[in-house]
Design a protein around this motif. Structure first.
Motif, PDB file in Angstrom:
ATOM      1  N   HIS A  39      -0.819   7.018   7.283  1.00 61.87           N
ATOM      2  CA  HIS A  39      -0.356   8.210   7.885  1.00 61.87           C
ATOM      3  C   HIS A  39       1.192   7.861   8.212  1.00 61.87           C
ATOM      4  O   HIS A  39       2.259   8.807   7.759  1.00 61.87           O
ATOM      5  N   PRO A  40       1.759   7.062   8.633  1.00 57.12           N
ATOM      6  CA  PRO A  40       3.110   6.737   9.049  1.00 57.12           C
ATOM      7  C   PRO A  40       3.956   6.551   7.725  1.00 57.12           C
ATOM      8  O   PRO A  40       5.174   6.798   7.787  1.00 57.12           O
ATOM      9  N   LEU A  41       3.339   6.285   6.553  1.00 50.59           N
ATOM     10  CA  LEU A  41       4.080   6.241   5.339  1.00 50.59           C
ATOM     11  C   LEU A  41       4.033   7.209   4.297  1.00 50.59           C
ATOM     12  O   LEU A  41       4.701   7.147   3.160  1.00 50.59           O
ATOM     13  N   LEU A  42       3.358   8.349   4.685  1.00 50.68           N
ATOM     14  CA  LEU A  42       3.080   9.342   3.778  1.00 50.68           C
ATOM     15  C   LEU A  42       4.291   9.840   3.182  1.00 50.68           C
ATOM     16  O   LEU A  42       4.389  10.486   1.883  1.00 50.68           O
ATOM     17  N   LYS A  43       5.388   9.995   3.891  1.00 47.81           N
ATOM     18  CA  LYS A  43       6.686  10.716   3.527  1.00 47.81           C
ATOM     19  C   LYS A  43       7.744   9.492   3.223  1.00 47.81           C
ATOM     20  O   LYS A  43       8.857   9.969   2.786  1.00 47.81           O
ATOM     21  N   SER A  84       7.389  -2.039   2.265  1.00 41.94           N
ATOM     22  CA  SER A  84       7.078  -3.600   2.189  1.00 41.94           C
ATOM     23  C   SER A  84       6.064  -3.981   0.904  1.00 41.94           C
ATOM     24  O   SER A  84       5.268  -2.816   0.590  1.00 41.94           O
ATOM     25  N   THR A  85       5.868  -5.223   0.699  1.00 43.49           N
ATOM     26  CA  THR A  85       4.817  -5.537  -0.152  1.00 43.49           C
ATOM     27  C   THR A  85       3.491  -5.259   0.271  1.00 43.49           C
ATOM     28  O   THR A  85       2.977  -4.625  -0.608  1.00 43.49           O
ATOM     29  N   GLY A  86       3.225  -5.653   1.582  1.00 40.76           N
ATOM     30  CA  GLY A  86       1.963  -5.087   2.025  1.00 40.76           C
ATOM     31  C   GLY A  86       1.718  -3.750   2.059  1.00 40.76           C
ATOM     32  O   GLY A  86       0.568  -3.340   1.790  1.00 40.76           O
ATOM     33  N   GLU A  87       2.632  -2.927   2.326  1.00 37.91           N
ATOM     34  CA  GLU A  87       2.513  -1.599   2.563  1.00 37.91           C
ATOM     35  C   GLU A  87       1.854  -0.982   1.145  1.00 37.91           C
ATOM     36  O   GLU A  87       1.316  -0.035   0.929  1.00 37.91           O
ATOM     37  N   MET A  88       2.857  -1.399   0.212  1.00 36.51           N
ATOM     38  CA  MET A  88       2.635  -0.865  -1.064  1.00 36.51           C
ATOM     39  C   MET A  88       1.423  -1.511  -1.764  1.00 36.51           C
ATOM     40  O   MET A  88       0.881  -0.616  -2.445  1.00 36.51           O
ATOM     41  N   ARG A  89       0.808  -2.492  -1.347  1.00 33.31           N
ATOM     42  CA  ARG A  89      -0.421  -2.948  -1.932  1.00 33.31           C
ATOM     43  C   ARG A  89      -1.690  -2.126  -1.300  1.00 33.31           C
ATOM     44  O   ARG A  89      -2.311  -1.762  -1.953  1.00 33.31           O
ATOM     45  N   LYS A  90      -1.310  -1.612   0.068  1.00 34.26           N
ATOM     46  CA  LYS A  90      -2.304  -0.708   0.644  1.00 34.26           C
ATOM     47  C   LYS A  90      -2.370   0.516  -0.261  1.00 34.26           C
ATOM     48  O   LYS A  90      -3.417   1.309  -0.523  1.00 34.26           O
ATOM     49  N   VAL A  91      -1.102   0.907  -0.562  1.00 30.65           N
ATOM     50  CA  VAL A  91      -1.030   2.543  -1.184  1.00 30.65           C
ATOM     51  C   VAL A  91      -1.711   2.356  -2.622  1.00 30.65           C
ATOM     52  O   VAL A  91      -2.297   3.237  -3.192  1.00 30.65           O
ATOM     53  N   HIS A  97       0.887  -3.576  -9.554  1.00 28.63           N
ATOM     54  CA  HIS A  97       1.927  -3.246  -8.682  1.00 28.63           C
ATOM     55  C   HIS A  97       3.122  -3.188  -9.211  1.00 28.63           C
ATOM     56  O   HIS A  97       3.864  -2.388  -8.964  1.00 28.63           O
ATOM     57  N   ARG A  98       3.327  -4.362 -10.040  1.00 27.60           N
ATOM     58  CA  ARG A  98       4.625  -4.515 -10.802  1.00 27.60           C
ATOM     59  C   ARG A  98       5.060  -3.338 -11.730  1.00 27.60           C
ATOM     60  O   ARG A  98       5.955  -2.854 -11.746  1.00 27.60           O
ATOM     61  N   GLU A  99       3.948  -2.764 -12.461  1.00 28.95           N
ATOM     62  CA  GLU A  99       4.091  -1.755 -13.301  1.00 28.95           C
ATOM     63  C   GLU A  99       4.488  -0.313 -12.569  1.00 28.95           C
ATOM     64  O   GLU A  99       5.457   0.368 -13.141  1.00 28.95           O
ATOM     65  N   TYR A 100       3.718  -0.125 -11.424  1.00 30.45           N
ATOM     66  CA  TYR A 100       4.054   1.092 -10.874  1.00 30.45           C
ATOM     67  C   TYR A 100       5.661   0.923 -10.134  1.00 30.45           C
ATOM     68  O   TYR A 100       6.363   2.098 -10.260  1.00 30.45           O
ATOM     69  N   LEU A 101       6.174  -0.197  -9.777  1.00 26.76           N
ATOM     70  CA  LEU A 101       7.466  -0.348  -9.229  1.00 26.76           C
ATOM     71  C   LEU A 101       8.501   0.040 -10.580  1.00 26.76           C
ATOM     72  O   LEU A 101       9.552   0.355 -10.291  1.00 26.76           O
ATOM     73  N   GLU A 102       8.250  -0.660 -11.518  1.00 26.98           N
ATOM     74  CA  GLU A 102       8.897  -0.539 -12.717  1.00 26.98           C
ATOM     75  C   GLU A 102       9.111   1.039 -13.255  1.00 26.98           C
ATOM     76  O   GLU A 102      10.368   1.394 -13.568  1.00 26.98           O
ATOM     77  N   LYS A 103       8.060   1.694 -12.948  1.00 25.72           N
ATOM     78  CA  LYS A 103       8.062   3.161 -13.335  1.00 25.72           C
ATOM     79  C   LYS A 103       9.044   3.864 -12.281  1.00 25.72           C
ATOM     80  O   LYS A 103       9.812   4.649 -12.723  1.00 25.72           O
ATOM     81  N   VAL A 138       4.990   8.620  -0.939  1.00 27.88           N
ATOM     82  CA  VAL A 138       3.805   7.975  -1.158  1.00 27.88           C
ATOM     83  C   VAL A 138       2.661   8.981  -1.267  1.00 27.88           C
ATOM     84  O   VAL A 138       1.811   8.739  -2.027  1.00 27.88           O
ATOM     85  N   ALA A 139       2.849  10.050  -0.432  1.00 29.26           N
ATOM     86  CA  ALA A 139       1.673  11.121  -0.594  1.00 29.26           C
ATOM     87  C   ALA A 139       1.478  11.675  -2.016  1.00 29.26           C
ATOM     88  O   ALA A 139       0.479  11.732  -2.778  1.00 29.26           O
TER      89      ALA A 139
END
Length: 494
Positions: free
Chosen positions: A136-140, A147-154, A84-90, A110-111
């Motif tokens: 679905h609500p996060l794709l755009k 949020s951290t929880g949303e990113m975890r699911k992605v 998760h941290r590596e993705y955010l750093e990129k 997100v998509a």
């Protein structure tokens, strides 16, 4: 391939972890159709061991046998806090590129993030996963806006789209609300039926899904026990030591302080206040593009109150806290009062931050400075990421007292990045407390902590809320994990 055929075998290995050798002469063989849970306390070496399976960490002695193409490194999925941290750093680096190239609006959604670097995308599978995790609500939305929880699911969906044959889930439930945890449990069961082998790293006994067939227990970077789940559970029940499976060999109740850990002797909080309201929000309206987070939010927190804030992923908990900590620019267009003063009337963000102690998963992800543990605590006095000012002798004494309180004084000279995830979280919690703040905000503070450390944090939060001048805001997805000092609650709907 029969059930008895091995898939991957750590054969008498030793692992190099920074400047030391760990897991000397360790063997672990995983056979076809076996699903494993790896248990152990914070700092016991769980993540280090499973990363040896992926090839992400060097094995300097012994051999890693991969008996099947399915066990090759490229066929092993890995979901973790570090990933998760590596993705955010990129994404952070891409933000810099966009800024200097003038392409500020060229953001990755997100998509596009989910599909990036994945060959032969099965659109049917993609839609099923998006539906399963309610994305679905996060794709755009952009990645930094999650949020951290949303990113975890992605991240989970992205990793599952790679169709791994062996999937390592390192604390996958952390940051997810109750419904999302249930959906992930169902998906793990479904993957198991599709012959995807699972290795689950967790602190929580209740998160071990029924498809887990074997258990491996580690402590101080060595394997203590391994074997069939039923055999180990029966042995634990016979020994009346089921607590062992929660990630701790003994309960703190057997320690030197049977009543729980105490606050440092100097700690009483901050008496600097001349107002009754800490926070007052009136009809707050917050949007991110077309997404409305708060339509008409009103909330008041008075002195002497300790609040519990709950709500599912995407309900706006992180946004609400950012309005309080001064990190959300939309606060200036809203009627928000902090510590008796309306936002936007001349106060600086540092005037706000010096009154607040704060720790969250997002803050943890963004605290990427390489620094000694003691320096991380001392940075809390100056609200900086890193230590750039010389602390006083008194501040150093206070920081060490907090390290002693969380049982990590022996790690004061260790590099922060060399600690386990759970140990890092404990250090950041102590960092939030060193300046005796008026308001202490603990956003999912128990995430990634074993049972003993969860008890310690709840104990500390309870004592701070009851016996000091610091008031507490406590955010959690686990309704049973709240300090006893809570006087009020706020539930945010989707």
């Amino acid at each position: 391939m029969s059930k008895k055929d091995p898939v991957i075998h750590l054969d008498d290995i030793s692992i190099r972890l920074y400047n030391r050798i760990v897991f000397s002469h360790t063997s672990w063989k995983i056979h076809k159709h076996e699903n494993w849970a790896v248990l152990g306390a914070n700092g016991s070496g769980k993540t280090t061991l499973v990363k040896a399976l992926t090839g992400k960490i060097p094995v300097i002695k012994g051999r890693v046998h991969r008996y099947n193409p399915l066990a090759l490194k490229e066929n092993i999925g890995y979901i973790s806090f570090e990933a998760h941290r590596e993705y955010l750093e990129k994404e952070r680096l891409k933000d810099d590129e966009r800024y200097f190239s003038g392409k500020i609006d060229d953001i990755e959604t997100v998509a596009s993030f989910i599909c990036k670097d994945i060959v032969n995308i099965n659109k049917k599978d993609l839609q099923r996963l998006i539906s399963l995790f309610r994305l679905h609500p996060l794709l755009k939305r952009s990645i930094p806006a999650l949020s951290t929880g949303e990113m975890r699911k992605v991240v989970i969906v992205k990793e599952l789209m790679k169709k791994p044959s062996l999937l390592i889930l390192d604390e996958p439930f952390d940051g997810l609300d109750k419904k999302s945890r249930k959906r992930l449990s169902r998906h793990i069961r479904m993957l198991s039926r599709l012959n995807v082998q699972i290795i689950l790293v967790t602190h929580r006994h209740e998160e071990i899904v029924k498809e887990i067939t074997h258990i491996l227990i580690v402590d101080h970077c060595r394997v203590l026990k391994q074997g069939k789940r039923g055999v180990l559970l029966r042995a634990a029940l016979i020994d009346n030591n089921l607590s062992f499976f929660y990630g701790a060999e003994k309960s703190r109740k057997n320690g030197p302080d049977a009543e729980g850990i105490g606050l440092p002797s100097f700690y009483s909080g901050n008496k600097e206040y001349e107002y009754k309201e800490l926070i007052h929000m009136n009809n707050v309206f917050i949007t991110y593009g077309e997404v409305i987070v708060f339509k008409s939010l009103s909330w008041t927190m008075m002195r002497g109150e300790n609040w519990l804030i709950t709500g599912p992923n995407g309900s706006g908990k992180s946004t609400l806290l950012s309005l309080v900590t001064g990190d959300n620019p939309q606060a200036y267009k809203s009627e928000i009062y902090l510590f008796g003063r309306r936002r936007g009337t001349g106060e600086s963000i540092w005037d706000i931050k010096k009154k607040i102690g704060f720790v969250s998963s997002q803050f943890h992800l963004n605290y990427y400075k390489t620094a000694p543990v003691l320096h991380v605590l001392l940075s809390g006095f100056f609200d900086s990421t890193g230590l750039y000012r010389r602390p006083s002798d008194e501040q150093t004494e206070i920081a060490r007292a907090w390290l002693k309180t969380i049982n990590l004084l022996h790690k004061e000279g260790s590099m922060f990045q060399h600690l386990s995830f759970g140990e890092q979280r404990m250090v950041l919690l102590a960092r939030s407390m060193v300046k005796s703040p008026l308001l202490l905000i603990l956003d999912e503070p128990c995430q990634g902590l074993d049972r003993n450390n969860r008890e310690l944090i709840l104990d500390l939060a309870d004592k701070i809320g009851k016996h000091s001048d610091t008031d507490v805001i406590f955010v959690t997805h686990y309704s049973k994990e709240a300090p006893r000092c809570i006087t009020n609650s706020l539930v945010l709907p989707v």
